[in-house]
Motif scaffolding. Structure first.
Motif, PDB file in Angstrom:
ATOM      1  N   PRO A   1      -1.765  18.544   7.501  1.00 49.66           N
ATOM      2  CA  PRO A   1      -3.075  18.950   8.025  1.00 49.66           C
ATOM      3  C   PRO A   1      -3.908  17.685   8.253  1.00 49.66           C
ATOM      4  O   PRO A   1      -4.559  17.185   7.338  1.00 49.66           O
ATOM      5  CB  PRO A   1      -3.640  19.842   6.916  1.00 49.66           C
ATOM      6  CG  PRO A   1      -2.956  19.372   5.667  1.00 49.66           C
ATOM      7  CD  PRO A   1      -1.620  18.839   6.086  1.00 49.66           C
ATOM      8  N   GLN A   2      -3.854  17.156   9.464  1.00 50.26           N
ATOM      9  CA  GLN A   2      -4.418  15.834   9.749  1.00 50.26           C
ATOM     10  C   GLN A   2      -5.883  15.701   9.348  1.00 50.26           C
ATOM     11  O   GLN A   2      -6.277  14.683   8.781  1.00 50.26           O
ATOM     12  CB  GLN A   2      -4.234  15.497  11.229  1.00 50.26           C
ATOM     13  CG  GLN A   2      -4.697  14.089  11.571  1.00 50.26           C
ATOM     14  CD  GLN A   2      -4.235  13.661  12.927  1.00 50.26           C
ATOM     15  OE1 GLN A   2      -3.037  13.510  13.149  1.00 50.26           O
ATOM     16  NE2 GLN A   2      -5.169  13.454  13.848  1.00 50.26           N
ATOM     17  N   LEU A   3      -6.709  16.688   9.641  1.00 52.96           N
ATOM     18  CA  LEU A   3      -8.131  16.591   9.285  1.00 52.96           C
ATOM     19  C   LEU A   3      -8.330  16.463   7.778  1.00 52.96           C
ATOM     20  O   LEU A   3      -9.193  15.714   7.325  1.00 52.96           O
ATOM     21  CB  LEU A   3      -8.915  17.790   9.821  1.00 52.96           C
ATOM     22  CG  LEU A   3      -9.223  17.745  11.306  1.00 52.96           C
ATOM     23  CD1 LEU A   3      -9.861  19.054  11.763  1.00 52.96           C
ATOM     24  CD2 LEU A   3     -10.115  16.574  11.657  1.00 52.96           C
ATOM     25  N   GLU A   4      -7.534  17.199   7.009  1.00 46.89           N
ATOM     26  CA  GLU A   4      -7.646  17.096   5.549  1.00 46.89           C
ATOM     27  C   GLU A   4      -7.260  15.700   5.074  1.00 46.89           C
ATOM     28  O   GLU A   4      -7.906  15.131   4.192  1.00 46.89           O
ATOM     29  CB  GLU A   4      -6.763  18.141   4.866  1.00 46.89           C
ATOM     30  CG  GLU A   4      -7.308  19.546   4.946  1.00 46.89           C
ATOM     31  CD  GLU A   4      -6.429  20.546   4.225  1.00 46.89           C
ATOM     32  OE1 GLU A   4      -6.000  20.244   3.086  1.00 46.89           O
ATOM     33  OE2 GLU A   4      -6.181  21.619   4.795  1.00 46.89           O
ATOM     34  N   VAL A   5      -6.206  15.158   5.650  1.00 46.09           N
ATOM     35  CA  VAL A   5      -5.764  13.810   5.261  1.00 46.09           C
ATOM     36  C   VAL A   5      -6.820  12.783   5.660  1.00 46.09           C
ATOM     37  O   VAL A   5      -7.206  11.931   4.854  1.00 46.09           O
ATOM     38  CB  VAL A   5      -4.391  13.474   5.888  1.00 46.09           C
ATOM     39  CG1 VAL A   5      -4.023  12.015   5.649  1.00 46.09           C
ATOM     40  CG2 VAL A   5      -3.316  14.393   5.325  1.00 46.09           C
ATOM     41  N   LEU A   6      -7.305  12.878   6.897  1.00 47.06           N
ATOM     42  CA  LEU A   6      -8.296  11.903   7.371  1.00 47.06           C
ATOM     43  C   LEU A   6      -9.603  11.971   6.588  1.00 47.06           C
ATOM     44  O   LEU A   6     -10.312  10.978   6.474  1.00 47.06           O
ATOM     45  CB  LEU A   6      -8.580  12.102   8.860  1.00 47.06           C
ATOM     46  CG  LEU A   6      -7.464  11.678   9.813  1.00 47.06           C
ATOM     47  CD1 LEU A   6      -7.797  12.084  11.246  1.00 47.06           C
ATOM     48  CD2 LEU A   6      -7.205  10.184   9.729  1.00 47.06           C
ATOM     49  N   SER A   7      -9.927  13.112   6.044  1.00 46.53           N
ATOM     50  CA  SER A   7     -11.186  13.237   5.304  1.00 46.53           C
ATOM     51  C   SER A   7     -11.033  12.907   3.814  1.00 46.53           C
ATOM     52  O   SER A   7     -12.017  12.913   3.077  1.00 46.53           O
ATOM     53  CB  SER A   7     -11.784  14.636   5.487  1.00 46.53           C
ATOM     54  OG  SER A   7     -10.900  15.624   4.994  1.00 46.53           O
TER      55      SER A   7
ATOM     56  N   SER B   1     -10.522  10.631  13.823  1.00 46.88           N
ATOM     57  CA  SER B   1     -10.632   9.446  12.988  1.00 46.88           C
ATOM     58  C   SER B   1     -12.035   8.847  13.054  1.00 46.88           C
ATOM     59  O   SER B   1     -12.634   8.525  12.026  1.00 46.88           O
ATOM     60  CB  SER B   1      -9.588   8.416  13.406  1.00 46.88           C
ATOM     61  OG  SER B   1      -9.523   7.364  12.482  1.00 46.88           O
ATOM     62  N   LEU B   2     -12.554   8.715  14.266  1.00 47.38           N
ATOM     63  CA  LEU B   2     -13.913   8.176  14.437  1.00 47.38           C
ATOM     64  C   LEU B   2     -14.951   9.051  13.750  1.00 47.38           C
ATOM     65  O   LEU B   2     -15.830   8.552  13.043  1.00 47.38           O
ATOM     66  CB  LEU B   2     -14.275   8.073  15.913  1.00 47.38           C
ATOM     67  CG  LEU B   2     -13.943   6.794  16.658  1.00 47.38           C
ATOM     68  CD1 LEU B   2     -14.375   6.903  18.109  1.00 47.38           C
ATOM     69  CD2 LEU B   2     -14.538   5.569  16.013  1.00 47.38           C
TER      70      LEU B   2
ATOM     71  N   CYS C   1      -6.695   3.586   5.967  1.00 49.43           N
ATOM     72  CA  CYS C   1      -6.669   3.453   7.418  1.00 49.43           C
ATOM     73  C   CYS C   1      -5.670   4.458   7.976  1.00 49.43           C
ATOM     74  O   CYS C   1      -4.907   5.071   7.231  1.00 49.43           O
ATOM     75  CB  CYS C   1      -6.330   2.029   7.856  1.00 49.43           C
ATOM     76  SG  CYS C   1      -4.631   1.515   7.533  1.00 49.43           S
ATOM     77  N   PHE C   2      -5.690   4.590   9.283  1.00 52.64           N
ATOM     78  CA  PHE C   2      -4.861   5.568   9.980  1.00 52.64           C
ATOM     79  C   PHE C   2      -4.120   4.859  11.099  1.00 52.64           C
ATOM     80  O   PHE C   2      -4.750   4.348  12.019  1.00 52.64           O
ATOM     81  CB  PHE C   2      -5.776   6.662  10.529  1.00 52.64           C
ATOM     82  CG  PHE C   2      -5.128   7.719  11.370  1.00 52.64           C
ATOM     83  CD1 PHE C   2      -3.873   8.225  11.089  1.00 52.64           C
ATOM     84  CD2 PHE C   2      -5.820   8.255  12.456  1.00 52.64           C
ATOM     85  CE1 PHE C   2      -3.302   9.232  11.863  1.00 52.64           C
ATOM     86  CE2 PHE C   2      -5.262   9.256  13.238  1.00 52.64           C
ATOM     87  CZ  PHE C   2      -4.006   9.748  12.942  1.00 52.64           C
TER      88      PHE C   2
ATOM     89  N   TYR D   1       0.830  -1.207   0.000  1.00 54.08           N
ATOM     90  CA  TYR D   1       0.000   0.000   0.000  1.00 54.08           C
ATOM     91  C   TYR D   1       0.860   1.250   0.000  1.00 54.08           C
ATOM     92  O   TYR D   1       1.951   1.260   0.570  1.00 54.08           O
ATOM     93  CB  TYR D   1      -0.923   0.011   1.225  1.00 54.08           C
ATOM     94  CG  TYR D   1      -1.741  -1.237   1.315  1.00 54.08           C
ATOM     95  CD1 TYR D   1      -2.858  -1.423   0.497  1.00 54.08           C
ATOM     96  CD2 TYR D   1      -1.367  -2.262   2.175  1.00 54.08           C
ATOM     97  CE1 TYR D   1      -3.581  -2.597   0.551  1.00 54.08           C
ATOM     98  CE2 TYR D   1      -2.097  -3.440   2.237  1.00 54.08           C
ATOM     99  CZ  TYR D   1      -3.197  -3.597   1.422  1.00 54.08           C
ATOM    100  OH  TYR D   1      -3.911  -4.761   1.465  1.00 54.08           O
ATOM    101  N   ASN D   2       0.356   2.276  -0.620  1.00 56.32           N
ATOM    102  CA  ASN D   2       1.001   3.577  -0.555  1.00 56.32           C
ATOM    103  C   ASN D   2       0.788   4.146   0.842  1.00 56.32           C
ATOM    104  O   ASN D   2      -0.174   3.781   1.516  1.00 56.32           O
ATOM    105  CB  ASN D   2       0.418   4.523  -1.600  1.00 56.32           C
ATOM    106  CG  ASN D   2       0.692   4.047  -3.009  1.00 56.32           C
ATOM    107  OD1 ASN D   2       1.638   3.321  -3.254  1.00 56.32           O
ATOM    108  ND2 ASN D   2      -0.148   4.455  -3.931  1.00 56.32           N
ATOM    109  N   PHE D   3       1.661   5.043   1.252  1.00 56.10           N
ATOM    110  CA  PHE D   3       1.552   5.576   2.605  1.00 56.10           C
ATOM    111  C   PHE D   3       2.008   7.026   2.679  1.00 56.10           C
ATOM    112  O   PHE D   3       2.781   7.504   1.846  1.00 56.10           O
ATOM    113  CB  PHE D   3       2.366   4.723   3.591  1.00 56.10           C
ATOM    114  CG  PHE D   3       3.852   4.725   3.306  1.00 56.10           C
ATOM    115  CD1 PHE D   3       4.663   5.721   3.819  1.00 56.10           C
ATOM    116  CD2 PHE D   3       4.410   3.728   2.524  1.00 56.10           C
ATOM    117  CE1 PHE D   3       6.015   5.732   3.546  1.00 56.10           C
ATOM    118  CE2 PHE D   3       5.775   3.725   2.246  1.00 56.10           C
ATOM    119  CZ  PHE D   3       6.584   4.729   2.756  1.00 56.10           C
ATOM    120  N   LEU D   4       1.517   7.689   3.696  1.00 55.19           N
ATOM    121  CA  LEU D   4       1.972   9.008   4.113  1.00 55.19           C
ATOM    122  C   LEU D   4       2.402   8.831   5.565  1.00 55.19           C
ATOM    123  O   LEU D   4       1.583   8.436   6.404  1.00 55.19           O
ATOM    124  CB  LEU D   4       0.839  10.038   4.011  1.00 55.19           C
ATOM    125  CG  LEU D   4       1.119  11.427   4.581  1.00 55.19           C
ATOM    126  CD1 LEU D   4       2.238  12.107   3.806  1.00 55.19           C
ATOM    127  CD2 LEU D   4      -0.150  12.256   4.540  1.00 55.19           C
TER     128      LEU D   4
END
Length: 189
Positions: A59-65, A84-85, A71-72, A21-24
């Motif tokens: 910017p965690q919220l941008e990545v999570l959305s 995340s939830l 997955c995180f 898988y690709n990752f950040l």
């Protein structure tokens, strides 16, 4: 405040490199020197050269959305867990200290929106364990259940903040209580 051991950073690096898988990967600037130089060379020369990206902040919220996120992997701090939830993202729980082990237990056992990595007798989560967790979260049977549960929690969070939802009502009640308190002080009660 938690600092990962050199050995743990290396195990994460090789797990990310060898997974399909690709990752950040966000690594604090103060810990960048722990990333093996061969890892950086390997991710930049892998087929397609887009296997992964290592950065010191995002910017965690941008990545999570982002819809491409599968997955995180998180230390399970309260803010990261709630973000995340509320965004419906399944988690790989990788707690370090303080409230994080309790939060990780909730993620896996109570909310069923994640899987917790196991550590060995030295407190290190090994490459093989990390790879198993990533694979399970991304394509395993438990991963499918985690995604469904994460989406359920997302829907509940949206309902709570919408007009008439529990959070909306609680904010209104709180504001009304503040207004009453202020009015009582003005009257001298």
């Amino acid at each position: 405040m938690a600092v990962l051991k050199q050995e743990q950073i290396e195990e994460v690096a090789w797990a990310l490199l060898d997974c399909d898988y690709n990752f950040l990967w966000v690594v604090r600037q103060t810990e960048e020197n722990k990333i093996p130089s061969r890892f950086r060379t390997d991710i930049s020369t892998s087929p397609g050269s887009e296997k992964g990206l290592v950065i010191t902040w995002c910017p965690q919220l941008e990545v999570l959305s982002h819809p491409a996120l599968g997955c995180f992997m998180t230390h399970c701090g309260w803010n990261s867990t709630m973000e995340s939830l509320s965004l419906g993202v399944p988690m790989i729980a990788f707690p370090q200290w303080s409230d994080q082990p309790t939060n990780a237990k909730c993620v896996e056992d109570l909310w069923k929106a994640g899987i917790r990595v196991k550590v060995d007798e030295d407190g290190i989560s090994r490459k093989k364990e990390l790879e198993l967790c990533i694979k399970e979260a991304m394509e395993g049977e438990k991963g499918m259940e985690m995604k469904q549960n994460a989406n359920k929690w997302k829907e509940l969070a949206v309902q709570a903040v919408n007009e008439g939802g529990s959070s909306d009502k609680n904010v209104d009640e709180f504001l009304e209580a503040l207004k009453r308190e202020k009015a009582n002080k003005i009257r001298g009660d």
